[in-house]
Design a protein around this motif. Structure first.
Motif, mmCIF file in Angstrom:
data_model
loop_
_atom_site.group_PDB
_atom_site.id
_atom_site.type_symbol
_atom_site.label_atom_id
_atom_site.label_comp_id
_atom_site.label_asym_id
_atom_site.label_seq_id
_atom_site.Cartn_x
_atom_site.Cartn_y
_atom_site.Cartn_z
ATOM 1 N N LEU A 133 2.777 11.908 -5.219
ATOM 2 C CA LEU A 133 3.776 10.642 -5.164
ATOM 3 C C LEU A 133 4.424 10.875 -3.751
ATOM 4 N N CYS A 134 4.021 11.148 -2.949
ATOM 5 C CA CYS A 134 4.925 11.389 -1.441
ATOM 6 C C CYS A 134 5.002 9.863 -0.898
ATOM 7 N N GLY A 135 4.423 8.871 -1.379
ATOM 8 C CA GLY A 135 4.435 7.715 -0.806
ATOM 9 C C GLY A 135 3.914 7.326 0.448
ATOM 10 N N LEU A 136 3.464 8.143 1.217
ATOM 11 C CA LEU A 136 3.009 8.028 2.541
ATOM 12 C C LEU A 136 2.025 6.926 2.368
ATOM 13 N N CYS A 137 0.807 6.960 1.738
ATOM 14 C CA CYS A 137 -0.143 5.962 1.590
ATOM 15 C C CYS A 137 0.559 4.334 1.342
ATOM 16 N N VAL A 138 1.181 4.498 0.530
ATOM 17 C CA VAL A 138 1.985 3.083 0.047
ATOM 18 C C VAL A 138 2.700 2.576 1.282
ATOM 19 N N ARG A 139 3.376 3.668 2.101
ATOM 20 C CA ARG A 139 4.211 2.930 3.071
ATOM 21 C C ARG A 139 3.237 2.491 4.201
ATOM 22 N N ARG A 140 2.134 3.250 4.318
ATOM 23 C CA ARG A 140 1.215 3.063 5.365
ATOM 24 C C ARG A 140 0.413 1.584 5.105
ATOM 25 N N CYS A 141 0.346 1.369 3.804
ATOM 26 C CA CYS A 141 -0.380 0.373 3.356
ATOM 27 C C CYS A 141 0.656 -0.840 3.787
ATOM 28 N N ILE A 142 2.074 -0.909 3.554
ATOM 29 C CA ILE A 142 2.827 -1.798 3.898
ATOM 30 C C ILE A 142 2.733 -2.059 5.367
ATOM 31 N N GLU A 143 2.541 -0.899 6.074
ATOM 32 C CA GLU A 143 2.373 -1.420 7.629
ATOM 33 C C GLU A 143 1.291 -2.005 8.202
ATOM 34 N N ALA A 144 0.154 -1.726 7.201
ATOM 35 C CA ALA A 144 -1.176 -2.377 7.549
ATOM 36 C C ALA A 144 -1.220 -3.776 7.157
ATOM 37 N N GLN A 145 -0.076 -4.400 6.609
ATOM 38 C CA GLN A 145 0.119 -5.825 6.440
ATOM 39 C C GLN A 145 -1.019 -6.332 5.412
ATOM 40 N N TRP A 146 -1.336 -5.475 4.365
ATOM 41 C CA TRP A 146 -2.239 -6.184 3.321
ATOM 42 C C TRP A 146 -1.579 -6.680 2.183
ATOM 43 N N ASP A 147 -0.187 -6.668 2.439
ATOM 44 C CA ASP A 147 0.889 -7.098 1.341
ATOM 45 C C ASP A 147 0.622 -6.354 -0.002
ATOM 46 N N ASN A 148 0.795 -5.065 0.515
ATOM 47 C CA ASN A 148 0.644 -4.008 -0.633
ATOM 48 C C ASN A 148 -0.815 -3.891 -1.558
ATOM 49 N N ALA A 149 -1.661 -3.673 -0.836
ATOM 50 C CA ALA A 149 -2.769 -3.583 -1.752
ATOM 51 C C ALA A 149 -2.843 -2.265 -2.693
ATOM 52 N N ILE A 150 -2.026 -1.396 -2.180
ATOM 53 C CA ILE A 150 -1.887 -0.156 -3.067
ATOM 54 C C ILE A 150 -0.302 -0.230 -3.421
ATOM 55 N N ASP A 151 -0.015 0.240 -4.439
ATOM 56 C CA ASP A 151 1.431 0.565 -4.814
ATOM 57 C C ASP A 151 1.888 1.319 -5.789
ATOM 58 N N PHE A 152 2.721 1.682 -6.101
ATOM 59 C CA PHE A 152 3.394 2.809 -7.241
ATOM 60 C C PHE A 152 3.231 1.759 -8.434
ATOM 61 N N VAL A 153 2.741 2.299 -9.518
ATOM 62 C CA VAL A 153 2.913 1.657 -11.110
ATOM 63 C C VAL A 153 3.477 2.707 -11.959
ATOM 64 N N GLY A 154 3.954 2.313 -12.954
ATOM 65 C CA GLY A 154 4.586 3.304 -14.260
ATOM 66 C C GLY A 154 5.703 3.941 -13.886
ATOM 67 N N ARG A 155 6.083 4.627 -14.976
ATOM 68 C CA ARG A 155 7.538 5.759 -14.776
ATOM 69 C C ARG A 155 7.045 6.776 -14.916
ATOM 70 N N GLY A 156 7.946 7.752 -14.826
ATOM 71 C CA GLY A 156 8.018 9.114 -15.125
ATOM 72 C C GLY A 156 6.651 9.840 -14.881
ATOM 73 N N VAL A 157 6.197 10.566 -15.871
ATOM 74 C CA VAL A 157 4.780 11.275 -15.866
ATOM 75 C C VAL A 157 3.762 10.246 -15.471
ATOM 76 N N GLY A 158 3.955 9.065 -16.012
ATOM 77 C CA GLY A 158 2.964 7.988 -16.067
ATOM 78 C C GLY A 158 3.108 7.217 -14.679
ATOM 79 N N ARG A 159 3.735 7.586 -13.454
ATOM 80 C CA ARG A 159 3.861 6.999 -12.205
ATOM 81 C C ARG A 159 2.688 7.601 -11.446
ATOM 82 N N ARG A 160 2.117 6.419 -10.945
ATOM 83 C CA ARG A 160 0.991 6.808 -10.155
ATOM 84 C C ARG A 160 0.519 5.825 -8.975
ATOM 85 N N VAL A 161 -0.024 6.117 -8.165
ATOM 86 C CA VAL A 161 -0.542 5.134 -6.895
ATOM 87 C C VAL A 161 -1.654 3.907 -7.377
#
Ligand code: SF4
Ligand code: FES
Length: 198
Positions: A133-161
């Motif tokens: 859950l380092c978030g590098l891919c999510v932040r990279r995706c924002i940069e690629a301007q795909w309007d967040n094709a990937i993002d974090f979902v869920g909370r706690g131990v259920g949090r994932r990309v």
């Protein structure tokens, strides 16, 4: 721009005001490990593997070097026994969600710090996913301007990309996040896109 003088591992270092300790150390040839940091992106400060000890006015504490700005007269230590222990434990805790067969930079650092990737087990139901859950891919995706094709979902131990619904095509044609993952979770092999829908 104004310069400040600080000391990193006993070495006198001059750095531009506004730089982080991590940037100043890198410029001085002093390596500090990172997992959620990428020089092309804003610091995120979530993995804490870059912790260092700082001393000012006779008081010391630990800070994340990727977020902490340089200060005049600061004394920084990057590899004390305490710091080595903290980094080892961070890697061992990361393995709860990442799994013992995690790869990439996490595995390399685990080897370097003598971390036992099977030391901790979760009391909750956690499925190892090679993700910390380092978030590098999510932040990279924002940069690629795909309007967040990937993002974090869920909370706690259920949090994932996850791959956002309706974004499958964008993800199939883009590989912008492939090179930033520090765990081997994202590779150019196997199913594409590499994330399942939420
Ligand atoms: S998939 Fe890789 S880059 Fe993305 S959050 Fe997980 S560890 Fe970080
Ligand atoms: S690299 Fe500094 S907190 Fe992750």
């Amino acid at each position: 721009m104004k310069e400040v003088t600080l000391e990193i591992d006993g070495k006198v270092v001059r750095a531009k005001e506004g730089m982080t300790i991590l940037q100043a150390a890198k410029e001085a040839g002093i390596e500090i490990p990172t997992l959620c940091y990428h020089e092309e992106m804003e610091p995120y400060g979530v993995c804490r593997i870059c912790v260092v000890e700082i001393e000012r006015g006779g008081r010391s504490r630990t800070v994340a070097s990727c977020c902490y700005p340089v200060e005049e007269g600061l004394k920084v230590r990057t590899r004390t026994p305490k710091i080595e222990r903290v980094r080892k434990t961070i890697l061992e805790l990361a393995a709860i969600t990442a799994g013992e067969d995690v790869g990439g930079e996490v595995r390399a650092l685990a080897f370097q710090y003598g971390a036992n990737l099977s030391r901790f087990v979760s009391l909750g139901l956690v499925e190892p996913s090679k993700c910390i859950l380092c978030g590098l891919c999510v932040r990279r995706c924002i940069e690629a301007q795909w309007d967040n094709a990937i993002d974090f979902v869920g909370r706690g131990v259920g949090r994932r990309v996850a791959l956002m619904p309706g974004k499958e095509e964008a993800c199939k044609t883009c590989s912008y996040c492939y090179r930033v993952c520090p765990t081997g979770r994202i590779t150019s092999f196997g199913p594409n896109p590499p994330f399942s829908p939420p």
